[in-house]
Design a protein around this motif. Structure first.
Motif, PDB file in Angstrom:
ATOM      1  N   VAL A 191      39.468  46.756  36.702  1.00 17.56           N
ATOM      2  CA  VAL A 191      39.056  46.175  35.421  1.00 17.56           C
ATOM      3  C   VAL A 191      37.542  46.010  35.418  1.00 17.56           C
ATOM      4  N   HIS A 192      36.922  46.532  34.375  1.00 13.62           N
ATOM      5  CA  HIS A 192      35.475  46.381  34.190  1.00 13.62           C
ATOM      6  C   HIS A 192      35.225  45.644  32.886  1.00 13.62           C
ATOM      7  N   PHE A 193      34.384  44.614  32.921  1.00 12.36           N
ATOM      8  CA  PHE A 193      34.019  43.877  31.709  1.00 12.36           C
ATOM      9  C   PHE A 193      32.697  44.403  31.171  1.00 12.36           C
ATOM     10  N   ALA A 213      33.932  36.107  35.360  1.00  8.55           N
ATOM     11  CA  ALA A 213      33.561  37.313  36.103  1.00  8.55           C
ATOM     12  C   ALA A 213      34.541  37.609  37.227  1.00  8.55           C
ATOM     13  N   GLU A 214      35.140  36.563  37.795  1.00  6.83           N
ATOM     14  CA  GLU A 214      36.069  36.749  38.919  1.00  6.83           C
ATOM     15  C   GLU A 214      37.303  37.534  38.510  1.00  6.83           C
ATOM     16  N   SER A 218      34.246  44.492  38.185  1.00  8.33           N
ATOM     17  CA  SER A 218      32.807  44.609  37.962  1.00  8.33           C
ATOM     18  C   SER A 218      32.484  44.103  36.568  1.00  8.33           C
ATOM     19  N   VAL A 219      31.238  43.693  36.386  1.00  7.39           N
ATOM     20  CA  VAL A 219      30.791  43.124  35.113  1.00  7.39           C
ATOM     21  C   VAL A 219      29.400  43.659  34.802  1.00  7.39           C
ATOM     22  N   TYR A 220      29.205  44.077  33.559  1.00 10.95           N
ATOM     23  CA  TYR A 220      27.858  44.414  33.085  1.00 10.95           C
ATOM     24  C   TYR A 220      27.396  43.314  32.143  1.00 10.95           C
ATOM     25  N   VAL A 221      26.142  42.908  32.254  1.00 14.03           N
ATOM     26  CA  VAL A 221      25.559  41.922  31.345  1.00 14.03           C
ATOM     27  C   VAL A 221      24.226  42.450  30.821  1.00 14.03           C
ATOM     28  N   ALA A 234      22.263  44.308  33.904  1.00 14.10           N
ATOM     29  CA  ALA A 234      22.646  44.228  35.313  1.00 14.10           C
ATOM     30  C   ALA A 234      24.108  44.593  35.456  1.00 14.10           C
ATOM     31  N   LEU A 235      24.417  45.220  36.571  1.00 12.13           N
ATOM     32  CA  LEU A 235      25.797  45.483  36.969  1.00 12.13           C
ATOM     33  C   LEU A 235      26.090  44.600  38.164  1.00 12.13           C
ATOM     34  N   ALA A 236      27.128  43.785  38.061  1.00  9.69           N
ATOM     35  CA  ALA A 236      27.453  42.821  39.117  1.00  9.69           C
ATOM     36  C   ALA A 236      28.861  43.064  39.620  1.00  9.69           C
TER      37      ALA A 236
END
Length: 401
Positions: A191-193, A213-214, A218-221, A234-236
């Motif tokens: 799952v990617h947000f 985020a958990e 992965s998460v992009y902001v 950012a990609l976290a």
């Protein structure tokens, strides 16, 4: 606009918004280059009250220094192992989805047809990154868990845009979101947000940013959409994924020599704007309700405020007029009364209906319900005057009680 070139129209709009005494939002594009640089340096200096970085430090080179500090700050804020700075969100998401495709062995991404990669990136996922997409739903909302389970082909990654901007900045509930994530896991997908606007989702979801985020792998902001930075994203996520993403960032041309202005403005946004977003979200509900009541009182034949109430500090307004007429009325209201209620309007389906996005930020906190009602009445009067071919009646800005 009714006359002149598009560039002339843009200059006129910017001048009107800049001079407005009252507005719901001050956009970064309303400042000149000199003003923006001077304000950034003054506000960000560690010696000032809002300082976030020592300006006597050396500038960054290929991602060290202030850029590395920003990456550490983002990872800490989101509760992830690591984060990597990207010049654009388009690049960050393509890299993330490409990395996950390699790891899962499946190049198909399940996402909403109104999501950013499908609408605003020129088919880059397929053309540049060799990925395929499938759509669990076409409804104007995020997919449900049942829709994810019923998706008729395997997919390696489920991408969820939080909030879904082109559907009206809409969000699921926390329980709905967790159920969708669980459904993706049942299908052995990651799952990617797409969290370009993740920063303002916490109030509606009722959870902290690390808790949100958990849920994802992965998460992009984004740094400029809600935090007011100059640019950047950012990609976290896990340290191993972020390390791989840095390699792809270089391959995609995102390893820039120096990025300190964008990084500095992002640090300032995290420090100054992020804590205020819940306040903006709460007041957006006040503004949206007053807009709806104002349209009803003005006898506007049809309108929509979507969603009502808003899920974030941004929402859509739909009216049954042409975009050109609505934009002209909005600009004239700002020019003649000093009140910038709406910005630019756009044509959308069905024909004869236009939509605009409303953002409520620091400047909007000064608006009372009465202020909104008065501004709507004035705006509606301008629409009726323009339709009748008469000049609208201009009134001055009405002070808050």
């Amino acid at each position: 606009m009714t006359d002149g070139s598009e560039q002339d129209g843009r200059r006129r709009r910017l001048a009107a918004w800049r001079k407005a005494e009252r507005t719901l939002w001050r956009a970064p594009v309303e400042s000149t280059v000199g003003e923006r640089l001077a304000a950034l340096a003054a506000a960000a200096d560690a010696g000032s009250a809002t300082g976030v970085y020592d300006l006597d430090e050396w500038t960054d080179v290929y991602g060290d220094g202030i850029v590395a500090e920003l990456e550490r700050r983002v990872a800490r804020t989101l509760g992830t192992e690591a984060a990597a700075f990207f010049p654009t969100g388009t690049m960050a998401q393509q890299v993330a989805l490409r990395c996950w495709a390699g790891r899962t062995g499946n190049a198909t991404v399940a996402l909403h047809p109104l999501s950013h990669p499908e609408v605003h990136e020129g088919g880059a996922l397929s053309v540049v990154s060799g990925l395929r997409t499938t759509h669990p739903t076409a409804a104007h909302r995020l997919p449900t868990a049942d829709e994810v389970r019923a998706c008729d082909e395997p997919f390696g990654t489920l991408m969820l845009e939080l909030p879904l901007r082109d559907a009206g900045f809409v969000l699921p509930s926390w329980d709905e979101l967790t159920a969708v994530v669980d459904a993706a896991r049942e299908r052995d997908a990651v799952v990617h947000f797409d969290g370009a606007r993740l920063w303002e989702c916490a109030p509606h979801l009722g959870r902290t940013l690390p808790e949100i985020a958990e849920l994802a792998d992965s998460v992009y902001v984004s740094f400029y959409k809600s935090l007011g930075a100059m640019s950047g994203a950012a990609l976290a996520g896990p340290a191993s994924l972020v390390a791989e993403a840095r390699v792809w960032r270089h391959r995609y041309g995102g390893q820039l020599f120096q990025q300190y202005p964008a990084a500095l403005s992002a640090l300032l946004g995290l420090e100054r704007e992020l804590p205020r977003l819940p306040e903006y979200v709460a007041h957006a509900k006040v503004v949206a309700a007053a807009l709806a009541d104002g349209f009803r009182a003005a006898g506007v034949p049809w309108f929509r405020v979507r969603p009502e109430p808003p899920h974030t500090h941004q929402f859509q307004v739909w009216l049954p007029y042409g975009a050109e007429l609505l934009t002209e009325a909005a600009v004239r209201q700002a020019e003649e009364t000093g009140v910038a209620l709406f910005r630019r309007w756009f044509e959308d389906a069905p024909p004869g209906v236009a939509v605009t996005e409303v953002t409520v930020a620091a400047a909007g906190l000064e608006w009372t319900r009465r202020d909104v009602l008065y501004a709507v009445a004035d705006f509606a009067g301008r629409l009726q005057g323009q339709e009748a071919g008469a000049g609208p009646t201009a009134g001055g800005p009405r002070p808050s009680p």
